[in-house]
Scaffold this active site. Structure first.
Site, PDB file in Angstrom:
ATOM      1  N   PHE A 115      39.834  59.730  79.847  1.00 21.46           N
ATOM      2  CA  PHE A 115      40.925  60.309  80.615  1.00 21.46           C
ATOM      3  C   PHE A 115      40.995  61.790  80.270  1.00 21.46           C
ATOM      4  O   PHE A 115      40.386  62.233  79.305  1.00 21.46           O
ATOM      5  CB  PHE A 115      42.243  59.599  80.274  1.00 21.46           C
ATOM      6  CG  PHE A 115      42.725  58.665  81.347  1.00 21.46           C
ATOM      7  CD1 PHE A 115      41.841  57.895  82.083  1.00 21.46           C
ATOM      8  CD2 PHE A 115      44.084  58.545  81.621  1.00 21.46           C
ATOM      9  CE1 PHE A 115      42.290  57.036  83.067  1.00 21.46           C
ATOM     10  CE2 PHE A 115      44.536  57.685  82.603  1.00 21.46           C
ATOM     11  CZ  PHE A 115      43.649  56.933  83.328  1.00 21.46           C
ATOM     12  N   ASP A 209      69.407  57.716  84.902  1.00 20.56           N
ATOM     13  CA  ASP A 209      70.739  57.193  84.580  1.00 20.56           C
ATOM     14  C   ASP A 209      70.998  57.099  83.074  1.00 20.56           C
ATOM     15  O   ASP A 209      72.060  57.479  82.594  1.00 20.56           O
ATOM     16  CB  ASP A 209      70.927  55.791  85.177  1.00 20.56           C
ATOM     17  CG  ASP A 209      70.405  55.683  86.591  1.00 20.56           C
ATOM     18  OD1 ASP A 209      70.769  56.530  87.415  1.00 20.56           O
ATOM     19  OD2 ASP A 209      69.621  54.755  86.857  1.00 20.56           O
ATOM     20  N   GLN A 228      56.096  66.855  84.047  1.00 21.24           N
ATOM     21  CA  GLN A 228      54.671  66.865  84.366  1.00 21.24           C
ATOM     22  C   GLN A 228      54.413  66.646  85.860  1.00 21.24           C
ATOM     23  O   GLN A 228      55.027  65.779  86.471  1.00 21.24           O
ATOM     24  CB  GLN A 228      53.959  65.765  83.592  1.00 21.24           C
ATOM     25  CG  GLN A 228      52.471  65.684  83.892  1.00 21.24           C
ATOM     26  CD  GLN A 228      51.775  64.742  82.941  1.00 21.24           C
ATOM     27  OE1 GLN A 228      51.796  63.532  83.111  1.00 21.24           O
ATOM     28  NE2 GLN A 228      51.155  65.310  81.917  1.00 21.24           N
ATOM     29  N   HIS A 230      51.548  65.485  88.378  1.00 18.31           N
ATOM     30  CA  HIS A 230      50.260  64.775  88.380  1.00 18.31           C
ATOM     31  C   HIS A 230      49.361  65.398  89.436  1.00 18.31           C
ATOM     32  O   HIS A 230      49.805  65.645  90.559  1.00 18.31           O
ATOM     33  CB  HIS A 230      50.473  63.286  88.660  1.00 18.31           C
ATOM     34  CG  HIS A 230      49.271  62.456  88.342  1.00 18.31           C
ATOM     35  ND1 HIS A 230      48.120  62.485  89.106  1.00 18.31           N
ATOM     36  CD2 HIS A 230      49.027  61.590  87.327  1.00 18.31           C
ATOM     37  CE1 HIS A 230      47.229  61.664  88.567  1.00 18.31           C
ATOM     38  NE2 HIS A 230      47.751  61.105  87.495  1.00 18.31           N
ATOM     39  N   LEU A 240      50.890  57.825  93.766  1.00 10.47           N
ATOM     40  CA  LEU A 240      49.921  58.229  92.757  1.00 10.47           C
ATOM     41  C   LEU A 240      48.528  57.651  93.021  1.00 10.47           C
ATOM     42  O   LEU A 240      48.382  56.483  93.339  1.00 10.47           O
ATOM     43  CB  LEU A 240      50.412  57.724  91.396  1.00 10.47           C
ATOM     44  CG  LEU A 240      49.475  57.875  90.212  1.00 10.47           C
ATOM     45  CD1 LEU A 240      49.391  59.332  89.793  1.00 10.47           C
ATOM     46  CD2 LEU A 240      49.967  57.026  89.045  1.00 10.47           C
ATOM     47  N   THR A 242      45.303  57.227  90.644  1.00 12.00           N
ATOM     48  CA  THR A 242      45.133  57.282  89.193  1.00 12.00           C
ATOM     49  C   THR A 242      44.167  58.368  88.713  1.00 12.00           C
ATOM     50  O   THR A 242      43.177  58.691  89.379  1.00 12.00           O
ATOM     51  CB  THR A 242      44.653  55.927  88.645  1.00 12.00           C
ATOM     52  OG1 THR A 242      44.420  56.078  87.242  1.00 12.00           O
ATOM     53  CG2 THR A 242      43.360  55.482  89.299  1.00 12.00           C
ATOM     54  N   GLU A 243      44.447  58.868  87.508  1.00  6.11           N
ATOM     55  CA  GLU A 243      43.525  59.756  86.809  1.00  6.11           C
ATOM     56  C   GLU A 243      42.203  59.033  86.535  1.00  6.11           C
ATOM     57  O   GLU A 243      41.155  59.658  86.369  1.00  6.11           O
ATOM     58  CB  GLU A 243      44.176  60.175  85.484  1.00  6.11           C
ATOM     59  CG  GLU A 243      43.416  61.234  84.729  1.00  6.11           C
ATOM     60  CD  GLU A 243      44.307  61.942  83.708  1.00  6.11           C
ATOM     61  OE1 GLU A 243      45.499  62.160  84.001  1.00  6.11           O
ATOM     62  OE2 GLU A 243      43.812  62.273  82.623  1.00  6.11           O
ATOM     63  N   ARG A 274      46.482  67.449  82.484  1.00 12.15           N
ATOM     64  CA  ARG A 274      47.123  67.380  83.790  1.00 12.15           C
ATOM     65  C   ARG A 274      47.796  68.684  84.196  1.00 12.15           C
ATOM     66  O   ARG A 274      47.761  69.067  85.370  1.00 12.15           O
ATOM     67  CB  ARG A 274      48.159  66.254  83.805  1.00 12.15           C
ATOM     68  CG  ARG A 274      47.505  64.905  83.838  1.00 12.15           C
ATOM     69  CD  ARG A 274      48.528  63.806  83.821  1.00 12.15           C
ATOM     70  NE  ARG A 274      47.846  62.510  83.881  1.00 12.15           N
ATOM     71  CZ  ARG A 274      48.461  61.338  83.775  1.00 12.15           C
ATOM     72  NH1 ARG A 274      49.765  61.299  83.591  1.00 12.15           N
ATOM     73  NH2 ARG A 274      47.780  60.217  83.850  1.00 12.15           N
ATOM     74  N   HIS A 338      55.773  63.720  88.222  1.00 10.75           N
ATOM     75  CA  HIS A 338      55.231  62.431  87.817  1.00 10.75           C
ATOM     76  C   HIS A 338      55.868  61.872  86.553  1.00 10.75           C
ATOM     77  O   HIS A 338      56.250  60.719  86.505  1.00 10.75           O
ATOM     78  CB  HIS A 338      53.724  62.599  87.603  1.00 10.75           C
ATOM     79  CG  HIS A 338      53.034  61.371  87.111  1.00 10.75           C
ATOM     80  ND1 HIS A 338      53.064  60.187  87.811  1.00 10.75           N
ATOM     81  CD2 HIS A 338      52.297  61.127  85.981  1.00 10.75           C
ATOM     82  CE1 HIS A 338      52.352  59.274  87.140  1.00 10.75           C
ATOM     83  NE2 HIS A 338      51.904  59.823  86.027  1.00 10.75           N
ATOM     84  N   GLU A 362      60.178  56.373  78.500  1.00  7.08           N
ATOM     85  CA  GLU A 362      60.252  57.687  79.153  1.00  7.08           C
ATOM     86  C   GLU A 362      61.632  58.322  79.018  1.00  7.08           C
ATOM     87  O   GLU A 362      61.756  59.544  79.006  1.00  7.08           O
ATOM     88  CB  GLU A 362      59.862  57.591  80.635  1.00  7.08           C
ATOM     89  CG  GLU A 362      59.707  58.972  81.288  1.00  7.08           C
ATOM     90  CD  GLU A 362      59.141  58.930  82.704  1.00  7.08           C
ATOM     91  OE1 GLU A 362      58.631  57.874  83.114  1.00  7.08           O
ATOM     92  OE2 GLU A 362      59.202  59.963  83.396  1.00  7.08           O
ATOM     93  N   ARG A 373      52.057  65.617  78.608  1.00  5.63           N
ATOM     94  CA  ARG A 373      51.575  64.303  78.189  1.00  5.63           C
ATOM     95  C   ARG A 373      50.136  64.087  78.634  1.00  5.63           C
ATOM     96  O   ARG A 373      49.757  64.487  79.733  1.00  5.63           O
ATOM     97  CB  ARG A 373      52.453  63.212  78.793  1.00  5.63           C
ATOM     98  CG  ARG A 373      51.940  61.805  78.531  1.00  5.63           C
ATOM     99  CD  ARG A 373      52.902  60.752  79.006  1.00  5.63           C
ATOM    100  NE  ARG A 373      52.963  60.603  80.437  1.00  5.63           N
ATOM    101  CZ  ARG A 373      52.033  59.985  81.186  1.00  5.63           C
ATOM    102  NH1 ARG A 373      50.930  59.505  80.628  1.00  5.63           N
ATOM    103  NH2 ARG A 373      52.192  59.862  82.489  1.00  5.63           N
ATOM    104  N   SER A 378      51.475  57.367  77.987  1.00  5.45           N
ATOM    105  CA  SER A 378      52.850  56.914  78.235  1.00  5.45           C
ATOM    106  C   SER A 378      52.968  55.410  78.060  1.00  5.45           C
ATOM    107  O   SER A 378      53.929  54.924  77.460  1.00  5.45           O
ATOM    108  CB  SER A 378      53.310  57.313  79.635  1.00  5.45           C
ATOM    109  OG  SER A 378      52.502  56.705  80.615  1.00  5.45           O
ATOM    110  N   LEU A 379      51.986  54.649  78.551  1.00  3.50           N
ATOM    111  CA  LEU A 379      52.051  53.202  78.349  1.00  3.50           C
ATOM    112  C   LEU A 379      51.997  52.902  76.856  1.00  3.50           C
ATOM    113  O   LEU A 379      52.694  52.022  76.365  1.00  3.50           O
ATOM    114  CB  LEU A 379      50.909  52.495  79.083  1.00  3.50           C
ATOM    115  CG  LEU A 379      50.940  52.530  80.615  1.00  3.50           C
ATOM    116  CD1 LEU A 379      49.825  51.674  81.191  1.00  3.50           C
ATOM    117  CD2 LEU A 379      52.282  52.050  81.144  1.00  3.50           C
TER     118      LEU A 379
END
Lengths: 560, 339
Positions: A115, A209, A228, A230, A240, A242-243, A274, A338, A362, A373, A378-379
């Protein structure tokens, strides 16, 4: 009124992982979520999840740490990044044992692909539906754990006893009515805020929220100015791509057919970080080498077989929403908002500055992403810090017992404020304000920023907040399943969070990661190697700062 | 472009149903969801539907267009407009309506929970690293893993209309996802859940679920996979399984499906006697072939050839499935590295 030892607000990957972990400590756990868990936006993550397993080449957690620090433009806290990168492999194996269907190497191990700016093939993936696979696997485990889930309960406010968090109030969307949710520990896992921008990859639910609840309760938000963009989103609706498309070898081309990224990032090309790729694309577009406001993501040379095997979902999205089959022709893409690097200020165990309140995912800012990032992190953050936060909250509850007193008046106060919204008949419809906000943010607080634009944006946000406070009209006057009401409340959250974002961006007179100032193009470590903290001050944003934790890697010039 | 929709509305607080027509101007690439959004924003804020991702992955916006289940966000309106149609938008079927296009998903999730919807590790300690699994083995469950639990298949399910307790296509596709996962240790105890009343044998094979699934999960095929696994485990005693066996036997012997044999052989002679009044009513209505007259297809050998062909194909599939290890090796990565 319901009560649990630990209450998790939000049921995406971080929230579910936190709930599962807390329940393992034998405490009573409840989850409050405005969506059914599997509807959460984590499911839209496509490309993958990073961990230094070393299955596709030499790798180790130190290398992962370094590239994450560099990717963060040195704003990430290095102790937190090291925790994530060292513990990451264990969390991946656990997900696999839970049943996650990761794509495989020829010898049956978890496959990994490169990535952007990662420095190694480190991204584990399930074709290009990684988030979907992980979200459903964690929901399976949540069902197995027997944790109580209050689906389609919309959290309204944190309830405190003056010192500590003792629960939340929530609107039961299905039946209507405010519910008190008492807890000894509250974990916020409410996700991002991308919907405040026009052209976002984010779901309609990503309205900030949870961050705004924490902010109003006096908890500081960290590094809010870092949003960020994307590099590869579809023009029509921001969906999106994907990268992983570039990780699998996809090219970015301009209107002249050139792979322009090598002019900006001579070594990494399409796989630069990114922020770098998004800025390069925007520059190409601005300088007249775009195609109808886009650049072209070219996958045609990968061939039908590879595209169908590894990028099947992206192909479907391109066909559904851009009318383009990537096997045959390039996909027009442009940068879109993103991922929000900032969020509720936490330590590496998810503690906020308020006793009894925790945050993960997040909506939190540990900070592991700093100013930018890396794809696939992030996952990883959701499962590593979801797990740690769930454990910390459960252990604190077991050690300290229940906290303060949940005032019965909390629900009544919330009920009155909802009543006022439903009773408003004169004023603007929320969508008018929402659209103006999204335009202002995209135009002035986007990929490139300047004092002039940001000040105009701040003025616009303040004006919108005033118009909102005068009262917007909810046309649905019923109590059952009133989504019109929820959307109006969400708009309030977005306006507050936009204020925090823009205020932080105006103050930060440098360019770092995703925060790129045309009037201050250089990174300024002397003045700005520090975290922004945004506090609530009688409805306004008050800023403060805190040093960045640097352990091993001294800030250096960042190039790809 | 101008889009006109007729929307079935239901207001629970007044217990009032009506159909309302909306006409709005939208961009060319608008999906059904985009149209609903424009109506909600600009015409009537009380119009109620679920939505979130708008990219066909969250499963929120299942509803019906002209009686067929769709994901609103995956349904482009341009072809509809160009065909000059004014579609009727209504909530999904087989689930109670809460308000307008929103249905109560709890019965759906109750079935999800009922099928043991998680990997059964059999209480075994997992390896230190990942299970070693071949890509081809995982590919066997990848189709079912695409499911987003939107409920479109359940909305269209004919069996569920007759038997609301039928586990249904979504839950059984989820079941197939575990049945064929080489890491799962559920075995017979898992299959017993699916073999019982309201399980796989209740499916009438109408294939509407396959047709309507917006993600290509093919729930009916998944149900067949679960049924095959049940057979493979030698679990033939259930009425559904016996029914299937008699079905095959009857076509093999006569080339026809003999209803008069099907009932007694499936439910047993005692229970078949109970069905006599029903059979007589059917006979009076001319729905029962003469049981005394011999029925045999003219070209029985062709039917038998077909039977053989299907059998050999299924055998090949089973053999291929069994060729791989039924269980992943404990942890070859670890043992290899320690060598």
């Amino acid at each position: 009124m319901v009560r649990h030892d630990v209450v998790v607000v939000g049921a995406g990957l971080a929230g579910m992982r936190a709930a599962i972990e807390a329940s393992r400590y034998g405490v009573d756990v409840g989850v409050v979520s405005k969506l059914h868990p599997t509807r959460s936006h984590s499911g839209a993550a496509e490309g993958g999840i990073n961990a230094a397993l070393g299955n596709a080449g030499e790798d180790d957690p130190q290398k992962h740490t370094f590239f994450t620090v560099k990717g963060s433009d040195y704003l990430g806290d290095q102790d937190a990044i090291a925790v994530m990168c060292e513990e990451g492999p264990g969390d991946i194996y656990e997900l696999e044992h839970m049943g996650a269907i990761f794509s495989r190497t020829d010898d049956g191990r978890i496959a990994q692909r490169p990535f952007g700016a990662g420095g190694a093939p480190r991204t584990c993936y399930a074709a290009d539906i990684t988030g979907h696979v992980l979200l459903h696997v964690l929901y399976e485990q949540l069902v197995k754990s027997g944790v109580t889930v209050y689906e389609e309960w919309f959290a309204l406010d944190l309830v405190t006893d003056g010192e500590r968090c003792v629960g939340v109030t929530a609107w039961d969307l299905v039946r209507g009515g405010v519910q008190g949710v008492e807890a000894s520990a509250v974990i916020m896992a409410t996700g991002g805020l991308g919907r405040m921008y026009r052209g976002t990859t984010n779901a309609y639910a990503c309205t900030g929220d949870g961050m705004s609840m924490a902010w109003r309760a006096g908890v500081p938000l960290k590094d809010m100015e870092f949003m960020q963009f994307h590099p590869t989103t579809l023009k029509s609706n921001g969906v999106l791509i994907t990268e992983g498309a570039r990780g699998e070898g996809g090219y970015l081309r301009n209107s002249e057919g050139d792979r322009f990224m090598f002019n900006y990032a001579p070594n990494a090309g399409e796989l630069a970080s990114r922020d770098v790729v998004s800025r390069s694309e925007q520059t190409e577009i601005d300088e007249g080498r775009g195609v109808d406001g886009c650049v072209l993501l070219d996958l045609t040379h990968l061939g039908a077989k590879r595209i169908n095997e590894r990028l099947h979902g992206s192909r479907e999205l391109a066909m559904d929403y851009a009318g383009v089959d990537p096997i045959e022709e390039p996909i027009p893409v442009r940068p879109g908002s993103h991922y929000h690097m900032g969020g509720i200020d936490t330590d590496v165990w998810g503690h906020t500055l308020m006793p009894g309140l925790y945050a993960a995912g997040e909506c939190a800012c540990v900070s592991v992403h700093g100013a930018n990032r890396l794809g696939g992190n992030s996952l990883l953050e959701t499962v590593v810090f979801g797990r740690r936060t769930g454990a910390a909250a459960a252990q604190d509850v077991r050690r300290n017992g229940s906290g303060g007193v949940f005032s019965p008046s909390a629900a009544a106060i919330a009920e009155r404020s909802i009543g006022r919204m439903l009773d408003t008949n004169d004023g603007e419809r929320p969508h008018v304000l929402r659209q103006e906000l999204a335009d202002a943010m995209y135009d002035n607080a986007g990929i490139f920023r300047s004092a002039e634009g940001l000040e105009a944006c701040k003025a616009k946000v303040e004006e919108l907040r005033e118009r909102y406070d005068r009262g917007v009209v909810v046309q649905d006057k019923g109590r059952d399943f009133n989504t019109d009401l929820i959307q109006a409340i969400e708009l309030g959250s977005m306006l507050e969070m936009a204020d925090c974002l823009v205020t932080g961006a105006i103050a930060r007179t440098e360019s770092r990661g995703a925060h790129s100032r045309l009037d201050y193009p250089e990174r300024d470590d002397e003045a700005w190697l520090r975290h922004t903290l945004a506090f609530y001050d009688e409805g306004q944003v008050r800023l403060d700062y805190r040093p960045v934790t640097i352990t091993e890697y001294e800030p250096a010039v960042r190039s790809y | 472009m101008q889009v006109t929709l007729k929307i079935e509305r239901y207001n629970p607080e007044a217990d009032e149903s009506r159909q309302e027509t909306f006409s709005v101007d939208v961009v060319e690439e608008a999906t059904l969801l985009d149209v609903l959004d424009v109506i909600k924003d600009e015409v009537d804020g009380s119009l109620t539907y679920r939505k979130s991702c708008r990219m066909a992955v969250c499963g929120s916006c299942g509803m019906r267009m002209d009686g067929a289940a769709v994901l609103a966000c995956k349904t482009p309106m341009r072809p509809v407009v160009e065909a000059g149609e004014v579609p009727v938008i209504s909530p999904m079927g087989n689930l109670p309506v809460l308000k307008d296009l929103v249905v109560d998903m709890e019965p759906f999730w109750a079935k999800f929970r009922a099928i043991k919807p998680y990997l059964d590790d059999g209480g075994e300690e997992p390896p230190v690293k990942e299970w070693r699994v071949q890509q081809e083995e995982l590919d066997r469950v990848m189709t079912e893993a695409l499911c987003i639990q939107c409920g479109c298949c359940v909305s269209e399910c004919n069996s569920m209309e007759a038997d609301p307790d039928f586990l249904g296509p979504a839950a059984l596709a989820k079941a197939a996802r575990f049945v064929n996962d080489v890491r799962d240790r559920g075995g017979k105890s898992r299959l017993e859940i699916y073999n019982g009343p309201h399980g796989v044998w209740d499916c009438t094979r109408c294939y509407f679920c396959n047709q309507r699934c917006p993600k290509g999960v093919h729930p009916r095929d998944a149900i067949a996979k679960v049924g095959a696994a049940i057979y493979q485990e030698g679990m033939h005693s259930d009425g559904g399984a016996r029914h299937a066996k008699v079905f095959v036997k009857s076509t093999h012997q006569t080339g026809y499906l003999l209803e008069t044999h099907l009932v007694p052989e499936t439910v047993g002679p005692v229970n078949a006697i109970k069905e006599i009044p029903f059979a007589l009513r059917l006979a009076r209505a001319g729905k029962v072939p003469n049981p005394l007259k011999p029925h045999k297809a003219k070209k029985l050998d062709e039917v038998r050839k077909l039977n053989k062909l299907i059998e050999s194909q299924e055998q090949a599939t089973l053999e291929a499935a069994n060729a791989g290890p039924t269980r992943p090796p404990a942890d070859p990565a670890q043992s290899k590295e320690s060598e």
